[in-house]
Design an enzyme around this catalytic site. Sequence first.
Site, PDB file in Angstrom:
ATOM      1  CG  ASP A 122      -2.065   0.936   1.088  1.00  0.00           C
ATOM      2  OD1 ASP A 122      -2.461   1.240  -0.057  1.00  0.00           O
ATOM      3  OD2 ASP A 122      -2.605   1.391   2.115  1.00  0.00           O
ATOM      4  CG  HIS A 129      -4.450  10.570   2.445  1.00  0.00           C
ATOM      5  ND1 HIS A 129      -5.508  10.422   3.315  1.00  0.00           N
ATOM      6  CD2 HIS A 129      -3.545   9.612   2.776  1.00  0.00           C
ATOM      7  CE1 HIS A 129      -5.257   9.406   4.132  1.00  0.00           C
ATOM      8  NE2 HIS A 129      -4.072   8.891   3.836  1.00  0.00           N
ATOM      9  CD  GLU A 197      -5.242   2.834  -0.535  1.00  0.00           C
ATOM     10  OE1 GLU A 197      -4.402   2.311  -1.299  1.00  0.00           O
ATOM     11  OE2 GLU A 197      -5.141   2.847   0.704  1.00  0.00           O
ATOM     12  CD  GLN A 236      -2.952   4.247  10.504  1.00  0.00           C
ATOM     13  OE1 GLN A 236      -4.170   4.217  10.322  1.00  0.00           O
ATOM     14  NE2 GLN A 236      -2.122   4.821   9.671  1.00  0.00           N
ATOM     15  CE1 TYR A 240       1.751   7.145  14.122  1.00  0.00           C
ATOM     16  CE2 TYR A 240       2.969   7.044  12.065  1.00  0.00           C
ATOM     17  CZ  TYR A 240       2.460   7.782  13.103  1.00  0.00           C
ATOM     18  OH  TYR A 240       2.657   9.121  13.144  1.00  0.00           O
ATOM     19  CE  LYS A 249      -3.485   1.965   7.115  1.00  0.00           C
ATOM     20  NZ  LYS A 249      -4.227   2.784   6.147  1.00  0.00           N
ATOM     21  CB  THR A 346      -6.075   7.686   1.186  1.00  0.00           C
ATOM     22  OG1 THR A 346      -5.887   6.577   2.052  1.00  0.00           O
ATOM     23  CG2 THR A 346      -7.477   8.242   1.352  1.00  0.00           C
TER      24      THR A 346
END
Lengths: 417, 417
Positions: A122, A129, A197, A236, A240, A249, A346
């Site tokens: 991804d 974004h 997406e 997240q 992260y 995710k 995104t």
Amino acid sequence: MPLIASRIASANSATSDFPLNNLPFGVISTAGSPPRCAVAIGDFALDLAALEADGRLDAGAPVFAADRLNPFMALGPAAWARVREQLTTLLAEGAETPIDDALVPLDAVTHHLPFAVSEYTDFYASKMHASNVGTMFRGPENALPPNWLHIPIGYNGRASSVVVSGTDIHRPLGQRKPPDAAAPTFGPSLRMDIELELGAVVGVASPWGAPITVEEADAMIFGYVLLNDWSSRDIQAWEYVPLGPFQGKAFGTTISPWVVTRAALEPFRAPLPPREVPELPYLHQAAPGLYDIHLEVAMEPPGADRETIISRTNYREMYYSSAQQLAHHAVGGCGMRVGDLLGSGTISGPTRGEHGSLLEISWGGKEPFALDTGETRSFIEDGDRLTLRGHCEGEGYRIGFGEATGRILPAVANRWA
Amino acid sequence: MPLIASRIASANSATSDFPLNNLPFGVISTAGSPPRCAVAIGDFALDLAALEADGRLDAGAPVFAADRLNPFMALGPAAWARVREQLTTLLAEGAETPIDDALVPLDAVTHHLPFAVSEYTDFYASKMHASNVGTMFRGPENALPPNWLHIPIGYNGRASSVVVSGTDIHRPLGQRKPPDAAAPTFGPSLRMDIELELGAVVGVASPWGAPITVEEADAMIFGYVLLNDWSSRDIQAWEYVPLGPFQGKAFGTTISPWVVTRAALEPFRAPLPPREVPELPYLHQAAPGLYDIHLEVAMEPPGADRETIISRTNYREMYYSSAQQLAHHAVGGCGMRVGDLLGSGTISGPTRGEHGSLLEISWGGKEPFALDTGETRSFIEDGDRLTLRGHCEGEGYRIGFGEATGRILPAVANRWA
């Protein structure tokens, strides 16, 4: 390019997602028969295994009586072009080869994941974004990371969690810690989100140890799907730093059932925006790298009689193309495989109505938005349905992606409560 | 448990990696014959396909005439135990079933990747390593991220880049930017490193949407390999904020050719260190979660006549077990698959001679270390060979992992220079 008239009347409507110009590939089944490959045409799926069985269609090798497009994709671009040409002839207005036995009404088919996802990556390639999320997660002074204008930032996702449109997804359990809490707690995510997406599907492998150019990367892409990278913002946010998104995710990524081929999208190429810093040569794309694809997100709360369009944007908003992302992915020697899926990142336009995530639409949950039913939302509540749609607008026809839809169900039982 | 005496004399040596107590599984080929499954015993590989062909070995289904262990692993723990028992009988001292036709000297076999890697996940579970790297990348005040003592931090890696021991790897091309440079440049990585890890191999799938307990996770693990997560520190440093390592880890991950089974390691279980913060119940492991595995890293420059042991450490140093990592991986609903590979994270003990990466041994390149040849190193130079080894020390025998070795070759031609 104008509409190519088809013997299937419903394919000639200017509002059909699936005119003869499109011919997207998927995997379907019907009651009592196993999954096999198909293309969508008007209101029908055309069963390619049936056509292949008696020689009406010939890809060069038998590949369509399979529950995945991978064998067909692995035949390579010459076979893709040959099949597209044969199908265009078979389905043209006035064509007489019998095909009725292979036509299945779309409302009678079950969709399956169209290809076995080898690996899922991804990216993070919409400047708007990245700026929005950066502002919320790290403050306006650190909104766009220093590397962002130089690198198509990406991370590896989880292929086993990719599901086909229509699959409902349980709200994940996980660790989350509000900023003012002393320690994390465990339970259902409280900040469930989507990410609008486009997914690029790799149809040609590249060997381990062999960098590729952006042009070579572009030619390796079989087609594109809509992709919803469902995200848990509270899981997240806590996990992260420093190694990136993981469980936030990992519970589900929804793709549309039909892979729209690169060939069908060719007339809708759109330029990349001008580079804002000098571009490293390995990322240079001479051809227009994006596509003019109109995108929308619909939200429908449980029990509602209508959905609300909560975002409208366009794939033209991206800063990096899928070909650039794929070239970057392979440049260090990483081998790419048939069935690799690359999420675009995104897709957000500049205004609130053009954002590709609820995090942005509700600005981190601080500004709830209204649905047409009178309800408001900041994030997804149990039972909410989220649907992505997309299409290119041609002269009297559209190249549609169908939809990528799914509902968020309540979390499964907490075995540790 | 003492040594189990074998009819294969070399398996009874106290310094053999592969006594009858071990029986690690791999995939081998010999000149003119295709890859098939084998176990290592003393100085030999025992061809399991040959034994299976005429019924001397029976896993319950034909699985060994395959170029990967996945079909065997997919039969599940009862079949693993059954095969281990049959092999123990066949290879015991005094056993008379003929097996000579199935024995191949280890120095005559070619090793293959022992299993198809479904997905590869890497963790960050040595407190000493995390503290060291954190100090270098983010400063001593941010050495251990706030989540580290609560979550087994992990990220998804790239399965297509996992290679078997003996595979040489080209230095990757990529973007890197020294802290004082205005913009990144593109070229071969200048800070090439290793990561000494143990890899857990998942042999039992868990369904999408279904969290598992740590005990269930432990039972899903078929075995372990040595794992070198080759890393480019300059590419990684520039790319990893905010979404984690990507191209800095994508060019190669080396695993040892033999998968040492969980059954063989059982006598060497070791406790997890005491938790320093309250543990969330889903991560609690009642049983000893680690293993007492002695590990070492050897480095040999090109043209040298000897290697230098640059690190000695132990898997007991970890803060999180593979079972805890696997349970965390699945807790949000992510489905796990047969062939998933979980890297433990770099294994570092408290002193410089116990560190699992050159980044730590040379303290970010600032303190070069000496090799026995008189040369010094901060990071890997072209032609250097790095070798991981590991074993458990039993009563008069060892459970050895063999080795995971590879050389770094010069970068491939820069097509954009």
